[in-house]
Design a protein around this motif. Structure first.
Motif, PDB file in Angstrom:
ATOM      1  N   ILE A 134       0.816  -1.218   0.000  1.00 10.39           N
ATOM      2  CA  ILE A 134       0.000   0.000   0.000  1.00 10.39           C
ATOM      3  C   ILE A 134       0.849   1.267   0.000  1.00 10.39           C
ATOM      4  CG2 ILE A 134      -0.213  -0.100   2.518  1.00 10.39           C
ATOM      5  CD1 ILE A 134      -2.796   1.299  -0.026  1.00 10.39           C
ATOM      6  N   ASP A 135       2.014   1.255   0.634  1.00  5.43           N
ATOM      7  CA  ASP A 135       2.831   2.471   0.660  1.00  5.43           C
ATOM      8  C   ASP A 135       3.320   2.855  -0.732  1.00  5.43           C
ATOM      9  OD1 ASP A 135       2.445   2.548   3.363  1.00  5.43           O
ATOM     10  OD2 ASP A 135       4.517   2.094   3.923  1.00  5.43           O
ATOM     11  N   ASP A 136       3.606   1.865  -1.573  1.00  5.43           N
ATOM     12  CA  ASP A 136       4.020   2.156  -2.947  1.00  5.43           C
ATOM     13  C   ASP A 136       2.869   2.766  -3.741  1.00  5.43           C
ATOM     14  OD1 ASP A 136       6.673   1.245  -2.660  1.00  5.43           O
ATOM     15  OD2 ASP A 136       6.047  -0.821  -2.970  1.00  5.43           O
ATOM     16  N   VAL A 137       1.667   2.234  -3.532  1.00  4.33           N
ATOM     17  CA  VAL A 137       0.485   2.763  -4.210  1.00  4.33           C
ATOM     18  C   VAL A 137       0.185   4.181  -3.738  1.00  4.33           C
ATOM     19  CG1 VAL A 137      -2.019   2.472  -4.458  1.00  4.33           C
ATOM     20  CG2 VAL A 137      -0.506   0.490  -4.630  1.00  4.33           C
ATOM     21  N   LYS A 138       0.299   4.389  -2.447  1.00  4.29           N
ATOM     22  CA  LYS A 138       0.033   5.716  -1.874  1.00  4.29           C
ATOM     23  C   LYS A 138       1.006   6.754  -2.436  1.00  4.29           C
ATOM     24  CE  LYS A 138       0.840   5.963   2.507  1.00  4.29           C
ATOM     25  NZ  LYS A 138       0.665   5.710   3.952  1.00  4.29           N
ATOM     26  N   ARG A 139       2.265   6.363  -2.572  1.00  2.00           N
ATOM     27  CA  ARG A 139       3.283   7.303  -3.033  1.00  2.00           C
ATOM     28  C   ARG A 139       3.049   7.749  -4.471  1.00  2.00           C
ATOM     29  NH1 ARG A 139       6.959   4.577  -1.421  1.00  2.00           N
ATOM     30  NH2 ARG A 139       7.600   3.452  -3.293  1.00  2.00           N
ATOM     31  N   VAL A 140       2.699   6.823  -5.371  1.00  2.00           N
ATOM     32  CA  VAL A 140       2.498   7.205  -6.767  1.00  2.00           C
ATOM     33  C   VAL A 140       1.231   8.046  -6.920  1.00  2.00           C
ATOM     34  CG1 VAL A 140       1.211   5.139  -7.514  1.00  2.00           C
ATOM     35  CG2 VAL A 140       2.632   6.384  -9.150  1.00  2.00           C
ATOM     36  N   ASN A 141       0.199   7.745  -6.131  1.00  2.00           N
ATOM     37  CA  ASN A 141      -1.006   8.579  -6.170  1.00  2.00           C
ATOM     38  C   ASN A 141      -0.716   9.994  -5.670  1.00  2.00           C
ATOM     39  OD1 ASN A 141      -3.817   7.256  -6.849  1.00  2.00           O
ATOM     40  ND2 ASN A 141      -2.600   5.649  -5.886  1.00  2.00           N
ATOM     41  N   ALA A 142       0.052  10.096  -4.603  1.00  2.00           N
ATOM     42  CA  ALA A 142       0.371  11.415  -4.052  1.00  2.00           C
ATOM     43  C   ALA A 142       1.145  12.257  -5.055  1.00  2.00           C
ATOM     44  CB  ALA A 142       1.174  11.253  -2.759  1.00  2.00           C
ATOM     45  N   GLN A 143       2.014  11.633  -5.826  1.00  2.00           N
ATOM     46  CA  GLN A 143       2.776  12.367  -6.835  1.00  2.00           C
ATOM     47  C   GLN A 143       1.854  13.002  -7.869  1.00  2.00           C
ATOM     48  OE1 GLN A 143       6.000  10.137  -8.547  1.00  2.00           O
ATOM     49  NE2 GLN A 143       6.271  11.557 -10.250  1.00  2.00           N
ATOM     50  N   LEU A 144       0.757  12.303  -8.188  1.00  2.00           N
ATOM     51  CA  LEU A 144      -0.156  12.796  -9.221  1.00  2.00           C
ATOM     52  C   LEU A 144      -1.027  13.957  -8.754  1.00  2.00           C
ATOM     53  CD1 LEU A 144      -1.203   9.365 -10.751  1.00  2.00           C
ATOM     54  CD2 LEU A 144       0.170  11.139 -11.849  1.00  2.00           C
ATOM     55  N   LEU A 145      -0.916  14.320  -7.506  1.00  2.00           N
ATOM     56  CA  LEU A 145      -1.653  15.491  -7.035  1.00  2.00           C
ATOM     57  C   LEU A 145      -1.199  16.744  -7.775  1.00  2.00           C
ATOM     58  CD1 LEU A 145      -3.772  16.304  -4.846  1.00  2.00           C
ATOM     59  CD2 LEU A 145      -1.832  16.926  -3.403  1.00  2.00           C
ATOM     60  N   THR A 146       0.082  16.811  -8.090  1.00  2.00           N
ATOM     61  CA  THR A 146       0.617  18.008  -8.760  1.00  2.00           C
ATOM     62  C   THR A 146       1.358  17.698 -10.061  1.00  2.00           C
ATOM     63  OG1 THR A 146       2.615  17.851  -7.388  1.00  2.00           O
ATOM     64  CG2 THR A 146       0.851  19.293  -6.603  1.00  2.00           C
ATOM     65  N   ASP A 147       1.693  16.435 -10.300  1.00  2.00           N
ATOM     66  CA  ASP A 147       2.474  16.043 -11.472  1.00  2.00           C
ATOM     67  C   ASP A 147       1.530  15.740 -12.633  1.00  2.00           C
ATOM     68  OD1 ASP A 147       4.100  14.819 -13.385  1.00  2.00           O
ATOM     69  OD2 ASP A 147       5.344  13.829 -11.880  1.00  2.00           O
ATOM     70  N   ASP A 148       1.618  16.525 -13.711  1.00  2.00           N
ATOM     71  CA  ASP A 148       0.725  16.340 -14.856  1.00  2.00           C
ATOM     72  C   ASP A 148       1.382  15.587 -16.010  1.00  2.00           C
ATOM     73  OD1 ASP A 148       2.474  18.203 -15.873  1.00  2.00           O
ATOM     74  OD2 ASP A 148       0.963  19.729 -16.315  1.00  2.00           O
ATOM     75  N   SER A 149       2.543  14.983 -15.768  1.00  2.00           N
ATOM     76  CA  SER A 149       3.293  14.359 -16.857  1.00  2.00           C
ATOM     77  C   SER A 149       2.624  13.101 -17.398  1.00  2.00           C
ATOM     78  CB  SER A 149       4.714  14.028 -16.392  1.00  2.00           C
ATOM     79  OG  SER A 149       4.702  13.124 -15.309  1.00  2.00           O
ATOM     80  N   ALA A 150       1.679  12.525 -16.655  1.00  2.00           N
ATOM     81  CA  ALA A 150       1.035  11.293 -17.118  1.00  2.00           C
ATOM     82  C   ALA A 150      -0.419  11.508 -17.525  1.00  2.00           C
ATOM     83  CB  ALA A 150       1.105  10.222 -16.027  1.00  2.00           C
ATOM     84  N   ASP A 151      -0.849  12.745 -17.675  1.00  2.00           N
ATOM     85  CA  ASP A 151      -2.240  12.998 -18.056  1.00  2.00           C
ATOM     86  C   ASP A 151      -2.581  12.290 -19.363  1.00  2.00           C
ATOM     87  OD1 ASP A 151      -2.797  14.484 -15.843  1.00  2.00           O
ATOM     88  OD2 ASP A 151      -2.676  16.438 -16.821  1.00  2.00           O
ATOM     89  N   GLY A 152      -3.731  11.618 -19.366  1.00  2.00           N
ATOM     90  CA  GLY A 152      -4.188  10.888 -20.541  1.00  2.00           C
ATOM     91  C   GLY A 152      -3.663   9.473 -20.629  1.00  2.00           C
ATOM     92  N   GLU A 153      -2.824   9.065 -19.668  1.00  2.00           N
ATOM     93  CA  GLU A 153      -2.155   7.769 -19.745  1.00  2.00           C
ATOM     94  C   GLU A 153      -2.832   6.704 -18.877  1.00  2.00           C
ATOM     95  OE1 GLU A 153       0.117   7.088 -21.821  1.00  2.00           O
ATOM     96  OE2 GLU A 153       0.824   9.058 -22.460  1.00  2.00           O
ATOM     97  N   ILE A 154      -2.533   5.456 -19.203  1.00  2.00           N
ATOM     98  CA  ILE A 154      -2.901   4.291 -18.403  1.00  2.00           C
ATOM     99  C   ILE A 154      -1.598   3.623 -17.995  1.00  2.00           C
ATOM    100  CG2 ILE A 154      -4.053   2.044 -18.410  1.00  2.00           C
ATOM    101  CD1 ILE A 154      -5.908   3.187 -20.613  1.00  2.00           C
ATOM    102  N   LEU A 155      -1.400   3.416 -16.685  1.00  2.00           N
ATOM    103  CA  LEU A 155      -0.113   2.950 -16.180  1.00  2.00           C
ATOM    104  C   LEU A 155      -0.275   1.757 -15.248  1.00  2.00           C
ATOM    105  CD1 LEU A 155       1.372   6.421 -15.139  1.00  2.00           C
ATOM    106  CD2 LEU A 155       1.769   5.209 -17.290  1.00  2.00           C
TER     107      LEU A 155
END
Length: 328
Positions: free
Chosen positions: A223-244
């Motif tokens: 869960i900590d790995d999942v939490k970290r990547v979600n938190a990054q997307l709060l301000t990081d727009d580099s993956a908009d439109g993507e499926i990862l």
């Protein structure tokens, strides 16, 4: 920043809500409290976030309603800057029994949310998808270009969810990212998962039960790995439109997982076997190179370390988490 977490009283959603509150954000949680499992666990999830809010500059609001209620969804989205869409009817096996219910919550509910997000110009919608979209592997590990042929209604619904998110990005310009989770586990996880079943039975001196021959493999993500990547997307727009893909450091076969649990708790226990469960995938394994390239995602917890941490947490929280203790 104001964050809306749908399904925020559930396992992953509650960890996200708690984290964002701790970081000083204002959080609204929308959850229907569907009794898919003991609601006492969801109540504890909410308590954890409320406690976090009391110790931080953030605020926490709980809205108890369904993602399919258009008026409620619109009210919640109106104040949101970023949405984390975790709400879903979970469970592969449950979806086999009630496919219409799964479609109503997972697909119709997602459309309600995306429409509201589009109307109110939300900054970003992060959608929880699943490795269940892949189905039977043509090759492993799965990358995001692997054919998607899900083998359960749940997998179909998640595929529809992420494709609607993609279309809303391409057609309407709504910033969306879909994360394909690979079997997330950790403290406060759903009690009907393989790891929790193995740990619970072992702590009660009962042998873990494997459904099938144990050769099936899973990519378990802490869960900590999942939490970290979600938190990054709060301000990081580099993956908009993507499926990862969001997976772990490696995969493990179910028999070895059960043996690992026994080694930690009671090595004298012998494994038992039962019939395979309908709709379960035989193998999952994530290729995370795309998430690594776009977001720098690197999982840090391997399955043996994660299982050991979870067992310690389970022992400390048996009074409210363990199903047999709660029933006594």
């Amino acid at each position: 920043m104001h964050v809306l977490v749908t399904g925020g009283a559930g396992f992953i959603g509650s960890h996200l809500a708690e984290h964002f509150v701790q970081q000083g954000h204002d959080v609204t949680v929308l959850d229907s409290f569907e009794p898919y499992y003991d609601l006492g666990i969801k109540e504890r999830n909410v308590e954890a976030a409320i406690t976090a809010a009391a110790d931080s500059a953030g605020t926490y609001e709980l809205v108890e309603d369904s993602i399919t209620d258009a008026d409620t969804v619109d009210d919640c989205v109106t104040q949101a800057d970023v949405i984390y869409h975790q709400a879903a009817q979970a469970g592969v096996r449950k979806s086999v029994d009630k496919p219409q219910t799964v479609n109503r919550y997972n697909v119709d509910g997602t459309i309600e949310l995306l429409e509201a997000a589009r109307r109110h110009n939300v900054t970003r919608v992060v959608v929880a998808s699943s490795s269940s979209v892949y189905g039977k592997p043509e090759y492993l590990p799965y990358d995001e270009t692997h054919p998607t042929t899900p083998v359960s209604p749940y997998g179909v619904s998640k595929l529809a969810t992420e494709q609607y998110a993609r279309v809303y990005n391409e057609v309407y310009g709504l910033p969306t990212v879909s994360l394909r989770y690979f079997t997330v586990y950790g403290p406060r996880m759903r009690p009907n998962m393989a790891i929790t079943n193995f740990v619970s039975r072992s702590l009660h001196g009962e042998p873990p039960v494997i459904y099938g021959d144990g050769s099936q493999t899973r990519d378990f993500t802490y869960i900590d790995d999942v939490k970290r990547v979600n938190a990054q997307l709060l301000t990081d727009d580099s993956a908009d439109g993507e499926i990862l893909n969001v997976g772990s450091t490696d995969n493990i076969d179910i028999q070895t997982l059960a043996e690992t649990v026994c080694e930690e708790i009671d090595p004298s226990l012998k494994l038992e076997y039962d019939d395979p469960r309908e709709g379960d995938a035989e193998h999952t394994h994530a290729d995370i190179s795309k998430a690594n390239g776009q977001l720098g995602y690197e999982p840090t917890t391997d399955i043996r370390e994660g299982v050991s941490t979870f067992i310690d947490w389970y022992r400390d929280n048996r009074d409210w988490y363990d199903p047999l203790v709660r029933q006594s």
